[in-house]
Design an enzyme around this catalytic site. Structure first.
Site, PDB file in Angstrom:
ATOM      1  CG  HIS A   1      -0.722  15.515 -27.644  1.00 51.33           C
ATOM      2  ND1 HIS A   1      -0.667  15.484 -29.016  1.00 51.33           N
ATOM      3  CD2 HIS A   1      -0.267  16.730 -27.278  1.00 51.33           C
ATOM      4  CE1 HIS A   1      -0.175  16.631 -29.455  1.00 51.33           C
ATOM      5  NE2 HIS A   1       0.065  17.403 -28.423  1.00 51.33           N
TER       6      HIS A   1
ATOM      7  NE  ARG B   1      -3.331  24.731  -2.158  1.00 48.94           N
ATOM      8  CZ  ARG B   1      -2.064  24.949  -2.468  1.00 48.94           C
ATOM      9  NH1 ARG B   1      -1.663  24.834  -3.711  1.00 48.94           N
ATOM     10  NH2 ARG B   1      -1.193  25.304  -1.549  1.00 48.94           N
TER      11      ARG B   1
END
Length: 184
Positions: free
Chosen positions: A113, A178
């Site tokens: 969005h 990560r």
């Protein structure tokens, strides 16, 4: 003039309230509901429902409930497993390699969005595809964000939020996810 579905599949802003898209999402939800209602021993019927949902035969194993927006944008290799409560917002293609496993409550999003509030009020949205390689293990409650690629053999730790690409053959975890180490 292009249809809203054509715009959606091209990754362009589109109106998700379009009647055709609304009907297609409803059809997918009904098929997911029917899949959830099956007894565990009804594997033949489950495979038929998955083929109808995805538009192609698959040997995927899915522990219901399972939810997706359209189904026809799912591209699965062989022997893919989704544990219970997985959600795939497949506005654009979600490609998953063979022998990949998803823990419970994994969410894969392609829908996006606008960041600008005025743009969001228009009701338009867009999407970016997600690619997950072969032999990947995605732990429970992981969120995979739009446009992300996860390489072959990677392991994603439970509860991670994958906002960037993850290379092949690594263990990655966290929010944001990560790389923590290379796998043997």
């Amino acid at each position: 003039m292009r249809t809203e579905k054509q715009k959606m599949l091209a990754g362009e802003p589109y109106d998700a309230a379009d009647p055709t898209l609304t009907l297609e999402r409803l059809q997918a939800r009904l098929l997911c509901r029917d899949l959830a209602a099956l007894a565990p021993a009804e594997t033949v019927r489950a495979q038929a429902l998955l083929a109808q949902l995805m538009g192609a035969a698959t040997d995927a194993r899915i522990t219901p409930p399972f939810f997706c927006d359209y189904g026809y944008n799912l591209r699965l290799g062989t022997n893919v497993y989704f544990n219970l409560n997985c959600v795939v917002l497949d506005v654009m293609p979600v490609s998953i390699g063979s022998h990949t496993m998803f823990g419970p409550g994994v969410h894969i999003y392609t829908a996006m969005h606008p960041l600008d509030a005025a743009e969001r009020r228009t009701g338009l949205e867009s999407a970016r595809p997600v690619t997950i390689g072969a032999d990947v293990w995605v732990g429970g409650s992981v969120v995979v964000c739009p446009g992300v690629s996860i390489g072959d053999g990677a392991v994603i730790g439970a509860g991670s939020v994958v906002t960037r690409d993850v290379p092949a053959g690594v263990f990655a975890a966290g929010n944001p996810c990560r790389v923590l180490r290379t796998l043997p």
